[in-house]
Design an enzyme around this catalytic site. Structure first.
Site, PDB file in Angstrom:
ATOM      1  N   HIS A 213      53.622  56.277  34.436  1.00 21.22           N
ATOM      2  CA  HIS A 213      53.048  56.037  35.763  1.00 21.22           C
ATOM      3  C   HIS A 213      54.135  55.410  36.636  1.00 21.22           C
ATOM      4  CE1 HIS A 213      49.626  55.114  38.480  1.00 21.22           C
ATOM      5  NE2 HIS A 213      50.226  53.951  38.693  1.00 21.22           N
TER       6      HIS A 213
ATOM      7  N   ASP B 137      55.066  53.924  40.189  1.00 22.62           N
ATOM      8  CA  ASP B 137      54.491  53.315  41.392  1.00 22.62           C
ATOM      9  C   ASP B 137      55.499  53.259  42.531  1.00 22.62           C
ATOM     10  OD1 ASP B 137      51.781  52.346  40.620  1.00 22.62           O
ATOM     11  OD2 ASP B 137      52.922  51.297  39.059  1.00 22.62           O
TER      12      ASP B 137
ATOM     13  N   HIS C  61      52.385  57.493  41.744  1.00 28.37           N
ATOM     14  CA  HIS C  61      51.321  56.834  42.513  1.00 28.37           C
ATOM     15  C   HIS C  61      51.951  56.339  43.812  1.00 28.37           C
ATOM     16  CE1 HIS C  61      48.461  53.060  42.749  1.00 28.37           C
ATOM     17  NE2 HIS C  61      48.242  53.928  43.728  1.00 28.37           N
TER      18      HIS C  61
ATOM     19  N   GLY D 190      49.725  46.792  44.884  1.00 29.91           N
ATOM     20  CA  GLY D 190      50.919  46.087  45.340  1.00 29.91           C
ATOM     21  C   GLY D 190      51.684  45.360  44.252  1.00 29.91           C
TER      22      GLY D 190
ATOM     23  N   GLY E  87      50.251  42.836  36.916  1.00 28.80           N
ATOM     24  CA  GLY E  87      49.877  41.550  36.327  1.00 28.80           C
ATOM     25  C   GLY E  87      48.683  40.855  36.956  1.00 28.80           C
TER      26      GLY E  87
ATOM     27  N   SER F 232      51.617  45.600  32.657  1.00 35.65           N
ATOM     28  CA  SER F 232      51.976  44.338  31.997  1.00 35.65           C
ATOM     29  C   SER F 232      51.435  44.274  30.572  1.00 35.65           C
ATOM     30  CB  SER F 232      51.477  43.138  32.814  1.00 35.65           C
ATOM     31  OG  SER F 232      50.113  43.272  33.130  1.00 35.65           O
TER      32      SER F 232
HETATM   33  C1  DX5 Z   1      49.703  48.074  41.198  1.00 35.21           C
HETATM   34  C2  DX5 Z   1      50.183  49.326  40.528  1.00 35.21           C
HETATM   35  C3  DX5 Z   1      49.920  49.361  39.079  1.00 35.21           C
HETATM   36  C4  DX5 Z   1      50.523  48.228  38.280  1.00 35.21           C
HETATM   37  C5  DX5 Z   1      49.502  47.875  37.241  1.00 35.21           C
HETATM   38  O1  DX5 Z   1      49.589  48.298  42.567  1.00 35.21           O
HETATM   39  O2  DX5 Z   1      49.557  50.465  41.102  1.00 35.21           O
HETATM   40  O3  DX5 Z   1      50.251  50.612  38.503  1.00 35.21           O
HETATM   41  O4  DX5 Z   1      51.740  48.515  37.670  1.00 35.21           O
HETATM   42  O5  DX5 Z   1      49.931  46.746  36.566  1.00 35.21           O
HETATM   43  P1  DX5 Z   1      49.033  45.987  35.496  1.00 35.21           P
HETATM   44  O6  DX5 Z   1      48.657  46.961  34.447  1.00 35.21           O
HETATM   45  O7  DX5 Z   1      49.946  44.903  35.024  1.00 35.21           O
HETATM   46  O8  DX5 Z   1      47.833  45.455  36.249  1.00 35.21           O
HETATM   47 ZN    ZN Z   2      49.836  52.381  40.072  1.00 31.27          ZN
END
Ligand code: DX5
Ligand code: ZN
Length: 213
Positions: A31, A33, A64, A140, A143, A196
């Protein structure tokens, strides 16, 4: 059930090794971001990094896009190696145009909604995309804690899709771990993104297994 590793929480100095580690641990997707500092209050990484990821791994890469007016960059992300491109409903003045652009580039298409956006708004596009992403945190940052109200939103979306005879993937992203997995899966999510939790795990393979239970 698809487990997707968000490299936002990877050690980016060791990105190649982190991609290998995610594959060896049994993750299905990577994934990726993308944040522009406008649609969300953070800036991550973009096209050159995606090109490097593509050169390094044969895994399915799910981009994403947390960026304003995403249609401008669909072709660039497609050419850089994304297999799926997900954009935000809230960021696109013409949603159908973005979906068409992703199709023109020959990629799988996803549409994302933030926690405050009603599920009903995404339904009219459900038949034209492969995946709907229900954000389970405010986009954004990695964690953050899972927003509990998300479970009802996932359930409402899965019910609405079933009523329409659609098998569209439902992806969840944000605060996903072994604890939150059972409830989002039971509600109807089938693509689970974790950052995370996976990259912070002592044993990533164990963590992936725990998500699949
Ligand atoms: C946040 C991102 C996520 C993020 C998720 O805006 O879209 O993909 O990396 O992180 P965790 O799994 O740590 O919540
Ligand atoms: Zn994401």
């Amino acid at each position: 059930m698809i487990v997707s590793a968000s490299i936002l929480s990877a050690d980016l100095c060791e990105l190649g090794n982190e991609l290998d580690r995610a594959k060896a641990a049994g993750c299905d997707h990577i994934h990726f971001d993308v944040m522009d500092g406008v649609f969300v209050n953070n800036i991550s990484y973009g096209i050159p990094v995606l090109e490097s990821v593509r050169r390094r791994t044969d895994m399915f890469v799910d981009a994403h896009l947390m960026i304003t007016d995403p249609i401008r960059y669909i072709e660039a992300f497609a050419k850089s190696g994304a297999d799926n491109i997900t954009f935000h409903l809230e960021a696109a003045p013409d949603v159908n145009a973005v979906i068409n652009e992703i199709r023109r580039c020959g990629k799988r298409a996803g549409i994302a909604i933030k926690p405050a956006t009603p599920v009903s708004q995404v339904l009219e596009y459900a038949g034209s995309v492969d995946m709907i992403l229900i954000m389970t945190v405010e986009p954004g940052f990695g964690g953050q804690g899972f927003i509990p109200e998300s479970t009802d939103r996932i359930r409402a979306l899965r019910t609405a899709l079933n009523e329409r005879g659609l098998t569209t993937d439902i992806q969840v992203d944000g605060g996903i771990n072994a604890k939150t997995c059972p409830e989002v899966k039971a509600a109807g999510a089938n693509v689970l993104v974790a950052g995370s939790y996976l990259f912070g795990a002592k044993d990533m393979a164990q963590a992936v297994k725990a998500m699949r239970v």
